[in-house]
Design a protein around this motif. Structure first.
Motif, short mmCIF file in Angstrom:
data_model
loop_
_atom_site.label_atom_id
_atom_site.label_comp_id
_atom_site.label_asym_id
_atom_site.label_seq_id
_atom_site.Cartn_x
_atom_site.Cartn_y
_atom_site.Cartn_z
N THR A 188 61.38 -33.18 22.83
CA THR A 188 62.65 -33.70 23.20
C THR A 188 62.91 -35.00 22.60
N GLU A 189 62.06 -35.87 22.47
CA GLU A 189 62.27 -37.52 22.08
C GLU A 189 62.48 -37.43 20.55
N THR A 190 61.65 -36.76 20.08
CA THR A 190 61.74 -36.63 18.43
C THR A 190 63.16 -35.91 17.92
N ASP A 191 63.31 -34.82 18.74
CA ASP A 191 64.49 -34.15 18.31
C ASP A 191 65.71 -34.84 18.52
N LEU A 192 65.87 -35.63 19.66
CA LEU A 192 67.01 -36.52 19.82
C LEU A 192 67.05 -37.71 18.57
N PHE A 193 66.07 -38.36 18.53
CA PHE A 193 66.02 -39.37 17.69
C PHE A 193 66.12 -38.83 16.25
N GLY A 194 65.64 -37.63 15.62
CA GLY A 194 66.07 -37.20 14.46
C GLY A 194 67.31 -36.85 14.12
N GLU A 195 68.12 -35.95 15.03
CA GLU A 195 69.38 -36.02 15.08
C GLU A 195 70.43 -37.20 15.12
N GLN A 196 69.96 -38.06 15.73
CA GLN A 196 70.89 -39.14 15.72
C GLN A 196 70.42 -40.32 14.65
N ALA A 197 69.35 -40.60 14.24
CA ALA A 197 69.19 -41.55 13.64
C ALA A 197 69.20 -41.04 12.04
N VAL A 198 68.94 -39.83 11.96
CA VAL A 198 68.56 -39.49 10.55
C VAL A 198 69.84 -38.26 10.07
N ILE A 267 69.06 -49.66 3.87
CA ILE A 267 68.48 -49.30 5.12
C ILE A 267 67.42 -50.45 5.24
N GLY A 268 68.18 -51.51 5.74
CA GLY A 268 67.30 -53.01 5.89
C GLY A 268 67.03 -53.17 7.25
N GLU A 269 66.63 -54.48 7.39
CA GLU A 269 65.92 -54.87 8.90
C GLU A 269 66.85 -54.47 9.96
N GLU A 270 68.32 -54.56 9.84
CA GLU A 270 69.28 -54.21 10.78
C GLU A 270 69.16 -52.75 11.20
N SER A 271 68.95 -52.03 10.09
CA SER A 271 68.97 -50.58 10.38
C SER A 271 67.79 -50.08 10.88
N ARG A 272 66.54 -50.83 10.60
CA ARG A 272 65.31 -50.35 11.29
C ARG A 272 65.25 -50.89 12.82
N LYS A 273 66.08 -52.00 12.78
CA LYS A 273 66.04 -52.62 14.53
C LYS A 273 66.83 -51.51 15.21
N ALA A 274 67.91 -51.05 14.59
CA ALA A 274 68.93 -49.94 15.39
C ALA A 274 68.16 -48.87 15.50
N MET A 275 67.22 -48.35 14.62
CA MET A 275 66.43 -47.18 14.82
C MET A 275 65.43 -47.13 16.18
N LYS A 276 64.91 -48.73 16.12
CA LYS A 276 63.88 -48.65 17.46
C LYS A 276 64.77 -48.81 18.45
N GLN A 277 65.72 -49.50 18.63
CA GLN A 277 66.77 -49.38 19.52
C GLN A 277 67.11 -47.87 20.35
N LEU A 278 67.64 -47.09 19.09
CA LEU A 278 67.93 -45.68 19.66
C LEU A 278 66.79 -45.04 20.09
N LEU A 279 65.47 -45.36 19.60
CA LEU A 279 64.47 -44.71 20.29
C LEU A 279 64.03 -44.92 21.61
N THR A 280 64.45 -46.45 21.84
CA THR A 280 63.99 -46.93 23.41
C THR A 280 64.89 -46.49 24.18
N GLU A 281 66.19 -46.33 23.70
CA GLU A 281 67.15 -45.76 24.74
C GLU A 281 67.05 -44.17 24.95
N ILE A 282 66.51 -43.51 24.04
CA ILE A 282 66.17 -42.11 24.31
C ILE A 282 64.87 -42.19 25.26
N PHE A 287 70.21 -42.49 27.00
CA PHE A 287 71.01 -41.66 26.07
C PHE A 287 71.18 -40.18 27.15
N ALA A 288 70.36 -40.07 27.73
CA ALA A 288 70.39 -38.77 28.51
C ALA A 288 71.41 -38.91 29.71
#
Ligand code: NDP
Ligand code: MG
Ligand code: MG
Length: 336
Positions: A188-198, A267-282, A287-288
């Motif tokens: 569930t978490e990898t599916d949501l992360f993949g579709e959101q971030a990438v 895809i710099g520091e800001e984007s990498r931080k945003a990805m980590k934040q998305l994952l945290t919220e998943i 997010f759910a």
């Protein structure tokens, strides 16, 4: 690396004498149902009143029941209707009618992992999720091949949940390609992360911002569309076929040098931080919660967003350009 199971690790006899109810006859439903039947399983279809896919299921030779009726008859119940509807259907139509030992199957973990469905402890609960769209699952099966498949055990009341999961995965063709074990949480978490971030969020925003940058700098929109949106497919096809190395082997040295120098700047520091934040919220359920609430309130944010997204300038440009491509079927997207 993950352990991979094949047909030789699965015993289809676990499905002997069992009735499988497939709820939903859409992308995944039609493929699971037909592959299971061709593998010797007894399959019935469950659909709601007025279902658009009922005629298709009947034309394909299946008996179609209401969800309540099918739940009474089934030993295995596979949930293949849209994810956001599963909790309600489980609570009101499946739970009151299912046999005491019916096994509950899912092709995606969202409803169970986020506690929307809380199955009684006496039931096996597991996932069998092909890593491909339904038409591919069916087409590969007919060719004697298969689409790789995930299995995950959420609840093992019978002590045999994994054997049943492997049997079902094998019966839909997954064991010909390979079956990987995961967990409801990981899937569930990898599916949501993949579709959101990438895959969905990341890629469309990257394309649109590239397009916008060129157009705002005075370049023709058609040029911007080709370079930043349309040609994505050529690159992704090469990555799909042979990885990033194959793609880089095929592009020019100039493109490779630009790839090397520019990628980490975009895809710099800001984007990498945003990805980590998305994952945290998943992971923490934010997010759910948001998505469930959005559905409960009639999807107000999504409706507004979908209209604006359909009217984005790049969409009109792409539509005109595709008319120059006679090999493409021109798609008409329903208006919001
Ligand atoms: P679809 O949207 O293609 O199919 C939905 C089906 O459910 C339709 O037959 C629809 O009928 C039916 N349905 C709608 N409402 C009800 C209801 N109230 N009761 C019974 N049936 C109903 O779904 P997918 O096949 O895409 O997805 C099914 C599951 O598989 C999801 O959990 C998804 O995450 C998962 N999955 C999907 C993949 C894919 O490639 N699509 C890949 C891997 C997993 P009607 O025709 O009337 O609308
Ligand atoms: Mg996915
Ligand atoms: Mg998904």
């Amino acid at each position: 690396m993950a352990k991979v199971y094949y047909d030789r690790d699965a015993d289809l006899a676990f499905l002997n004498g069992k009735t499988v109810a497939v709820i939903g006859y859409g992308s995944q439903g039609h493929a699971h149902a037909q592959n299971l039947r061709d593998s010797g399983a007894k399959v019935i279809i469950a659909l709601h009143e007025g279902s658009k896919s009922k005629a298709k299921a009947e034309a394909d030779g299946f008996e179609v029941y209401t969800v309540q009726e099918a739940a009474k008859l089934a030993d295995l119940i596979m949930f293949l209707m849209p994810d956001h509807m599963q909790a309600d259907i489980f609570k009101n139509q499946v739970l009151p009618n299912m046999k005491p030992e019916a096994k509950l199957l899912f092709a995606h973990g969202f409803a169970v992992h986020f506690g929307q469905i809380v199955p009684p402890a006496s039931h096996d609960v597991f996932m069998v999720a092909p890593k491909g769209p339904g038409h591919m699952v069916r087409a590969m099966y007919k060719e004697g091949k298969g689409v790789p498949c995930l299995i995950a055990i959420y609840q093992d009341a019978s002590g045999k949940a994994k054997e049943f999961a492997l049997a079902y995965a094998s019966a839909i063709g997954g064991g010909r390609a390979g079956i990987i074990e995961t967990t409801f949480r990981e899937e569930t978490e990898t599916d949501l992360f993949g579709e959101q971030a990438v895959l969905c969020g990341g890629v469309t925003e990257l394309m649109q911002q590239g397009f916008k940058t060129l157009v705002e700098a005075g370049y023709q929109p058609e040029m911007a569309y080709f370079e930043c949106i349309n040609e994505m497919k050529l690159i992704v096809d090469m990555i799909f076929e042979g990885g990033m190395s194959w793609m880089r082997y095929s592009i020019s040295d100039t493109a490779k040098y630009g790839d090397m120098t520019a990628g980490p700047r975009v895809i710099g520091e800001e984007s990498r931080k945003a990805m980590k934040q998305l994952l945290t919220e998943i992971q923490d359920g934010t997010f759910a919660r948001d998505w469930i609430l959005e559905n409960q309130t009639g999807r107000p944010r999504m409706k507004k967003w979908a209209k604006a997204a359909q009217e984005a300038p790049c969409e009109a440009v792409g539509k005109e350009l595709r008319k120059m491509m006679p090999w493409m079927e021109q798609k008409e997207v329903p208006k919001f």
